[in-house]
Design a protein around this motif. Structure first.
Motif, PDB file in Angstrom:
ATOM      1  N   THR A  35      -1.859 -11.580  10.911  1.00  0.00           N
ATOM      2  CA  THR A  35      -1.657 -12.197   9.663  1.00  0.00           C
ATOM      3  C   THR A  35      -2.865 -13.189   8.982  1.00  0.00           C
ATOM      4  O   THR A  35      -2.793 -13.702   7.855  1.00  0.00           O
ATOM      5  N   ASP A  36      -3.831 -13.336   9.855  1.00  0.00           N
ATOM      6  CA  ASP A  36      -5.006 -14.222   9.470  1.00  0.00           C
ATOM      7  C   ASP A  36      -6.284 -13.055   8.930  1.00  0.00           C
ATOM      8  O   ASP A  36      -6.594 -12.375   9.805  1.00  0.00           O
ATOM      9  N   PRO A  37      -6.342 -13.371   7.583  1.00  0.00           N
ATOM     10  CA  PRO A  37      -7.261 -12.464   6.816  1.00  0.00           C
ATOM     11  C   PRO A  37      -8.688 -12.808   7.171  1.00  0.00           C
ATOM     12  O   PRO A  37      -9.510 -11.618   7.255  1.00  0.00           O
ATOM     13  N   PHE A  38      -8.979 -13.715   7.992  1.00  0.00           N
ATOM     14  CA  PHE A  38     -10.437 -14.072   8.336  1.00  0.00           C
ATOM     15  C   PHE A  38     -10.752 -13.426   9.487  1.00  0.00           C
ATOM     16  O   PHE A  38     -12.060 -12.914   9.711  1.00  0.00           O
ATOM     17  N   LYS A  39      -9.695 -13.569  10.408  1.00  0.00           N
ATOM     18  CA  LYS A  39     -10.013 -12.536  11.698  1.00  0.00           C
ATOM     19  C   LYS A  39     -10.054 -11.107  11.313  1.00  0.00           C
ATOM     20  O   LYS A  39     -11.050 -10.166  11.942  1.00  0.00           O
ATOM     21  N   VAL A  40      -9.313 -10.580  10.161  1.00  0.00           N
ATOM     22  CA  VAL A  40      -9.626  -8.975  10.155  1.00  0.00           C
ATOM     23  C   VAL A  40     -11.008  -8.917   9.269  1.00  0.00           C
ATOM     24  O   VAL A  40     -11.629  -7.912   9.577  1.00  0.00           O
ATOM     25  N   LEU A  41     -11.164  -9.773   8.472  1.00  0.00           N
ATOM     26  CA  LEU A  41     -12.337  -9.665   7.704  1.00  0.00           C
ATOM     27  C   LEU A  41     -13.795  -9.755   8.565  1.00  0.00           C
ATOM     28  O   LEU A  41     -14.432  -8.947   8.267  1.00  0.00           O
ATOM     29  N   LYS A  42     -13.684 -10.300   9.624  1.00  0.00           N
ATOM     30  CA  LYS A  42     -14.752 -10.193  10.691  1.00  0.00           C
ATOM     31  C   LYS A  42     -14.861  -9.216  11.139  1.00  0.00           C
ATOM     32  O   LYS A  42     -16.074  -8.586  11.311  1.00  0.00           O
ATOM     33  N   LEU A  43     -13.916  -8.420  11.556  1.00  0.00           N
ATOM     34  CA  LEU A  43     -14.020  -7.089  12.201  1.00  0.00           C
ATOM     35  C   LEU A  43     -14.456  -5.891  11.076  1.00  0.00           C
ATOM     36  O   LEU A  43     -15.362  -5.164  11.406  1.00  0.00           O
ATOM     37  N   VAL A  44     -14.049  -6.165   9.678  1.00  0.00           N
ATOM     38  CA  VAL A  44     -14.510  -5.266   8.877  1.00  0.00           C
ATOM     39  C   VAL A  44     -15.761  -5.356   8.456  1.00  0.00           C
ATOM     40  O   VAL A  44     -16.690  -4.429   8.471  1.00  0.00           O
ATOM     41  N   GLN A  45     -16.566  -6.548   8.526  1.00  0.00           N
ATOM     42  CA  GLN A  45     -17.847  -6.714   8.179  1.00  0.00           C
ATOM     43  C   GLN A  45     -18.692  -6.409   9.356  1.00  0.00           C
ATOM     44  O   GLN A  45     -19.659  -6.178   9.203  1.00  0.00           O
ATOM     45  N   GLU A  46     -18.034  -6.320  10.498  1.00  0.00           N
ATOM     46  CA  GLU A  46     -19.085  -5.687  11.790  1.00  0.00           C
ATOM     47  C   GLU A  46     -18.811  -4.406  11.949  1.00  0.00           C
ATOM     48  O   GLU A  46     -19.298  -3.854  12.705  1.00  0.00           O
ATOM     49  N   ASN A  47     -18.410  -3.770  10.764  1.00  0.00           N
ATOM     50  CA  ASN A  47     -18.091  -2.263  10.875  1.00  0.00           C
ATOM     51  C   ASN A  47     -17.354  -1.667  12.010  1.00  0.00           C
ATOM     52  O   ASN A  47     -17.709  -0.770  12.688  1.00  0.00           O
ATOM     53  N   LYS A  48     -16.334  -2.383  12.481  1.00  0.00           N
ATOM     54  CA  LYS A  48     -15.472  -2.083  13.478  1.00  0.00           C
ATOM     55  C   LYS A  48     -14.201  -1.269  12.898  1.00  0.00           C
ATOM     56  O   LYS A  48     -13.206  -1.418  13.668  1.00  0.00           O
ATOM     57  N   VAL A  49     -14.010  -1.179  11.828  1.00  0.00           N
ATOM     58  CA  VAL A  49     -12.824  -0.665  11.038  1.00  0.00           C
ATOM     59  C   VAL A  49     -12.994   0.295  10.264  1.00  0.00           C
ATOM     60  O   VAL A  49     -14.031   0.323   9.340  1.00  0.00           O
ATOM     61  N   ASP A  50     -12.377   1.419  10.294  1.00  0.00           N
ATOM     62  CA  ASP A  50     -12.408   2.577   9.435  1.00  0.00           C
ATOM     63  C   ASP A  50     -11.343   2.662   8.350  1.00  0.00           C
ATOM     64  O   ASP A  50     -11.610   3.198   7.149  1.00  0.00           O
ATOM     65  N   LEU A  52      -8.104   0.160   6.730  1.00  0.00           N
ATOM     66  CA  LEU A  52      -7.262  -1.011   6.626  1.00  0.00           C
ATOM     67  C   LEU A  52      -5.990  -0.877   6.062  1.00  0.00           C
ATOM     68  O   LEU A  52      -5.870  -0.407   4.697  1.00  0.00           O
ATOM     69  N   LEU A  53      -5.025  -1.270   6.615  1.00  0.00           N
ATOM     70  CA  LEU A  53      -3.509  -1.282   5.917  1.00  0.00           C
ATOM     71  C   LEU A  53      -3.344  -2.550   5.347  1.00  0.00           C
ATOM     72  O   LEU A  53      -3.248  -3.517   6.274  1.00  0.00           O
ATOM     73  N   LEU A  54      -3.459  -2.956   3.930  1.00  0.00           N
ATOM     74  CA  LEU A  54      -3.604  -4.273   3.576  1.00  0.00           C
ATOM     75  C   LEU A  54      -2.412  -4.433   2.554  1.00  0.00           C
ATOM     76  O   LEU A  54      -2.088  -3.846   1.694  1.00  0.00           O
ATOM     77  N   ASP A  55      -1.625  -5.618   2.709  1.00  0.00           N
ATOM     78  CA  ASP A  55      -0.715  -6.229   2.000  1.00  0.00           C
ATOM     79  C   ASP A  55      -1.458  -6.928   0.634  1.00  0.00           C
ATOM     80  O   ASP A  55      -2.703  -7.409   0.983  1.00  0.00           O
ATOM     81  N   LEU A  56      -0.700  -6.905  -0.185  1.00  0.00           N
ATOM     82  CA  LEU A  56      -1.417  -7.565  -1.430  1.00  0.00           C
ATOM     83  C   LEU A  56      -0.984  -9.081  -1.699  1.00  0.00           C
ATOM     84  O   LEU A  56      -1.922  -9.850  -1.874  1.00  0.00           O
ATOM     85  N   GLN A  57       0.330  -9.416  -1.511  1.00  0.00           N
ATOM     86  CA  GLN A  57       0.650 -10.837  -1.669  1.00  0.00           C
ATOM     87  C   GLN A  57       0.607 -11.575  -0.510  1.00  0.00           C
ATOM     88  O   GLN A  57       1.320 -11.441   0.369  1.00  0.00           O
ATOM     89  N   MET A  58      -0.643 -12.286  -0.229  1.00  0.00           N
ATOM     90  CA  MET A  58      -0.644 -13.241   1.094  1.00  0.00           C
ATOM     91  C   MET A  58      -1.243 -14.498   0.324  1.00  0.00           C
ATOM     92  O   MET A  58      -1.654 -14.473  -0.443  1.00  0.00           O
ATOM     93  N   PRO A  59      -0.684 -15.503   1.268  1.00  0.00           N
ATOM     94  CA  PRO A  59      -1.100 -16.851   0.626  1.00  0.00           C
ATOM     95  C   PRO A  59      -2.543 -17.472   0.738  1.00  0.00           C
ATOM     96  O   PRO A  59      -2.898 -18.154  -0.324  1.00  0.00           O
ATOM     97  N   GLU A  60      -3.198 -16.936   1.854  1.00  0.00           N
ATOM     98  CA  GLU A  60      -4.515 -17.575   1.954  1.00  0.00           C
ATOM     99  C   GLU A  60      -5.486 -16.918   1.191  1.00  0.00           C
ATOM    100  O   GLU A  60      -6.542 -17.314   0.686  1.00  0.00           O
ATOM    101  N   LEU A  61      -5.404 -15.462   1.156  1.00  0.00           N
ATOM    102  CA  LEU A  61      -6.313 -14.649   0.477  1.00  0.00           C
ATOM    103  C   LEU A  61      -5.667 -13.343   0.173  1.00  0.00           C
ATOM    104  O   LEU A  61      -5.079 -12.583   0.751  1.00  0.00           O
ATOM    105  N   THR A  62      -5.364 -13.273  -1.051  1.00  0.00           N
ATOM    106  CA  THR A  62      -4.650 -12.054  -1.934  1.00  0.00           C
ATOM    107  C   THR A  62      -5.381 -10.609  -1.388  1.00  0.00           C
ATOM    108  O   THR A  62      -6.527 -10.657  -0.887  1.00  0.00           O
ATOM    109  N   GLY A  63      -4.719  -9.500  -1.371  1.00  0.00           N
ATOM    110  CA  GLY A  63      -5.284  -8.324  -1.086  1.00  0.00           C
ATOM    111  C   GLY A  63      -6.299  -7.949  -2.138  1.00  0.00           C
ATOM    112  O   GLY A  63      -7.276  -7.370  -1.706  1.00  0.00           O
ATOM    113  N   ILE A  64      -5.927  -8.347  -3.477  1.00  0.00           N
ATOM    114  CA  ILE A  64      -7.217  -8.022  -4.219  1.00  0.00           C
ATOM    115  C   ILE A  64      -8.463  -8.886  -4.052  1.00  0.00           C
ATOM    116  O   ILE A  64      -9.625  -8.231  -4.106  1.00  0.00           O
ATOM    117  N   GLN A  65      -8.344 -10.028  -3.805  1.00  0.00           N
ATOM    118  CA  GLN A  65      -9.306 -11.041  -3.150  1.00  0.00           C
ATOM    119  C   GLN A  65     -10.290 -10.373  -2.052  1.00  0.00           C
ATOM    120  O   GLN A  65     -11.345 -10.229  -1.934  1.00  0.00           O
TER     121      GLN A  65
END
Length: 229
Positions: A35-50, A52-65
């Motif tokens: 549920t933590d967008p920043f944990k997932v973001l770290k893995l994506v930026q490290e090229n460890k994700v091919d 992403l199943l992404l929700d749009l409406q989230m409180p900390e960081l929206t899917g669009i953001q």
């Protein structure tokens, strides 16, 4: 092909359902479900994700953001209860849009669609040309015509040897899968045709159009390894 898959959603129950779907699908390997967008973001930026199943409406960081940050770093399937954002979402690297509640059969269709867009067919690397959609037209471009391809916001520009350019609503990650082996990604915003390189000085490439293209830090190793070989 195994797709390293991340799940980002602010609802634990939704994560549980998607995690079950991922684990039931042979071509997917779960990289993270959180549920933590920043944990997932770290893995994506490290090229460890091919994928992403992404929700749009989230409180900390929206899917669009989130998509604006990751750009074309990985494939994205949106999972949401809100259909209103469908049109806007396709401006990003989205392969499908799943409305909750999501059934496994519909989930599999989205995965199959993603795999088709991700897989490079053997004959694609030997084609002498590609077809590019520009506005209402589809244009045939000979690979030898293309000097470099540049990201330009939501579009890409194909810069041609005669000095002209073709604008297309596309992204560099998708384009890479359609190009011959004479091309090389050298920057987050540039793919260059190696045949049109005139010279290289430090991390600056001079092309046959006499312009300068930078080599990004994360692309230096693969680019100079190819040059040296």
């Amino acid at each position: 092909m195994i797709l390293r898959t991340a799940i980002l959603d602010d609802e634990p129950l939704a994560i549980e359902v998607l995690q079950d779907y991922v684990e039931r699908t042979a071509s997917l390997q779960l990289a993270i479900a959180d549920t933590d967008p920043f944990k997932v973001l770290k893995l994506v930026q490290e090229n460890k994700v091919d994928l992403l199943l992404l929700d749009l409406q989230m409180p900390e960081l929206t899917g669009i953001q989130f998509m604006k940050i990751v750009s074309d770093s990985c494939r994205i399937i949106l999972t949401t209860a809100y259909p209103d954002y469908a049109l806007e979402s396709y401006e990003y690297n989205v392969t499908d849009y799943l409305l909750k509640p999501i059934g496994y059969e519909r989930f599999l269709k989205a995965i199959e669609k993603t795999e088709l867009q991700t897989t490079v067919q053997p004959d694609q690397t030997s084609e002498a040309y590609i077809f590019v959609k520009s506005g209402y037209k589809t244009i045939k471009l000979n690979n030898k015509q293309i000097v470099y391809i540049q990201a330009a916001g939501d579009y890409v520009e194909y810069h041609l040897a005669d000095g002209s350019k073709v604008l297309s609503l596309d992204n560099l990650k998708d384009i890479q899968n359609r190009l011959t082996t004479s091309y090389q990604r050298v920057h987050k915003s540039y793919i260059i045709n190696m045949e049109h390189i005139i010279s290289i000085e430090r991390s600056r490439i001079t092309t046959s159009l006499k312009n300068i293209i930078p080599v990004g830090d994360s692309y230096k190793e693969s680019f100079f390894e190819r040059i040296n070989n």
